[in-house]
Design a protein around this motif. Structure first.
Motif, PDB file in Angstrom:
ATOM      1  N   ALA A  19       0.827  -1.209   0.000  1.00 16.40           N
ATOM      2  CA  ALA A  19       0.000   0.000   0.000  1.00 16.40           C
ATOM      3  C   ALA A  19       0.861   1.258   0.000  1.00 16.40           C
ATOM      4  O   ALA A  19       0.519   2.259  -0.627  1.00 16.40           O
ATOM      5  N   ALA A  20       1.993   1.227   0.679  1.00 13.82           N
ATOM      6  CA  ALA A  20       2.890   2.382   0.701  1.00 13.82           C
ATOM      7  C   ALA A  20       3.770   2.445  -0.549  1.00 13.82           C
ATOM      8  O   ALA A  20       3.972   3.517  -1.117  1.00 13.82           O
ATOM      9  N   LEU A  21       4.277   1.306  -0.972  1.00 12.71           N
ATOM     10  CA  LEU A  21       5.218   1.280  -2.095  1.00 12.71           C
ATOM     11  C   LEU A  21       4.626   1.788  -3.400  1.00 12.71           C
ATOM     12  O   LEU A  21       5.304   2.465  -4.162  1.00 12.71           O
ATOM     13  N   HIS A  22       3.377   1.451  -3.706  1.00 12.34           N
ATOM     14  CA  HIS A  22       2.848   1.872  -4.996  1.00 12.34           C
ATOM     15  C   HIS A  22       2.745   3.389  -5.095  1.00 12.34           C
ATOM     16  O   HIS A  22       2.788   3.935  -6.195  1.00 12.34           O
ATOM     17  N   MET A  25       6.913   4.638  -4.966  1.00 14.78           N
ATOM     18  CA  MET A  25       7.627   4.302  -6.191  1.00 14.78           C
ATOM     19  C   MET A  25       6.892   4.807  -7.431  1.00 14.78           C
ATOM     20  O   MET A  25       7.432   4.799  -8.519  1.00 14.78           O
ATOM     21  N   TYR A  26       5.652   5.227  -7.275  1.00 20.66           N
ATOM     22  CA  TYR A  26       4.766   5.690  -8.346  1.00 20.66           C
ATOM     23  C   TYR A  26       4.772   4.726  -9.527  1.00 20.66           C
ATOM     24  O   TYR A  26       5.116   5.060 -10.658  1.00 20.66           O
ATOM     25  N   GLN A  27       4.409   3.493  -9.215  1.00 20.07           N
ATOM     26  CA  GLN A  27       4.283   2.464 -10.241  1.00 20.07           C
ATOM     27  C   GLN A  27       3.420   1.336  -9.683  1.00 20.07           C
ATOM     28  O   GLN A  27       3.240   1.223  -8.476  1.00 20.07           O
ATOM     29  N   PRO A  28       2.880   0.495 -10.559  1.00 13.66           N
ATOM     30  CA  PRO A  28       2.121  -0.651 -10.066  1.00 13.66           C
ATOM     31  C   PRO A  28       3.017  -1.585  -9.255  1.00 13.66           C
ATOM     32  O   PRO A  28       4.184  -1.787  -9.596  1.00 13.66           O
ATOM     33  N   VAL A  29       2.471  -2.163  -8.183  1.00 11.31           N
ATOM     34  CA  VAL A  29       3.191  -3.119  -7.351  1.00 11.31           C
ATOM     35  C   VAL A  29       2.317  -4.370  -7.220  1.00 11.31           C
ATOM     36  O   VAL A  29       1.147  -4.281  -6.860  1.00 11.31           O
ATOM     37  N   VAL A  30       2.910  -5.522  -7.538  1.00 13.67           N
ATOM     38  CA  VAL A  30       2.209  -6.795  -7.446  1.00 13.67           C
ATOM     39  C   VAL A  30       2.981  -7.689  -6.492  1.00 13.67           C
ATOM     40  O   VAL A  30       4.178  -7.902  -6.669  1.00 13.67           O
ATOM     41  N   LEU A  31       2.306  -8.196  -5.477  1.00  6.01           N
ATOM     42  CA  LEU A  31       2.890  -9.143  -4.534  1.00  6.01           C
ATOM     43  C   LEU A  31       2.164 -10.470  -4.709  1.00  6.01           C
ATOM     44  O   LEU A  31       0.964 -10.563  -4.458  1.00  6.01           O
ATOM     45  N   ALA A  32       2.879 -11.474  -5.189  1.00  8.83           N
ATOM     46  CA  ALA A  32       2.312 -12.808  -5.374  1.00  8.83           C
ATOM     47  C   ALA A  32       2.872 -13.700  -4.272  1.00  8.83           C
ATOM     48  O   ALA A  32       4.033 -14.087  -4.316  1.00  8.83           O
TER      49      ALA A  32
END
Length: 97
Positions: A19-22, A25-32
């Motif tokens: 929630a903080a990283l996206h 970093m101003y980019q999509p973040v996907v955690l699988a």
């Protein structure tokens, strides 16, 4: 796009980090994360109702999320160009070979 493949038991901490990283970093973040622990998510820095793309919680379950993310809006600082509207094609027009 920042993609993280995880084998993480601390689901709540990693949810908060995504929630903080996206935003930072101003980019999509996907955690699988592993289905053993659950907690997979995909988030993008968009307005509140559009930022959560996928979110799966629960453990010991198999879940597959299929979604599309367009990273293009985050590559440039130029304003996005709207696609040009085309007029209606003539009757019987089947395109050019």
């Amino acid at each position: 796009m920042f993609l993280v493949a995880a084998l993480n038991q601390d689901v709540q901490t990693f949810d908060n980090m995504v929630a903080a990283l996206h935003f930072h970093m101003y980019q999509p973040v996907v955690l699988a994360n592993s289905g053993e622990f659950g907690g997979s998510t995909a988030q993008v820095p968009l307005p509140k109702h559009e930022r959560l793309v996928a979110h799966i919680h629960g453990n010991n379950q198999v879940a597959v999320s299929v979604f599309e993310l367009d990273p293009a809006p985050f590559k440039s600082t130029k304003p996005a160009r709207a696609p040009k509207q085309l007029k209606t094609a003539p009757a019987g027009y089947k395109g050019r070979p």
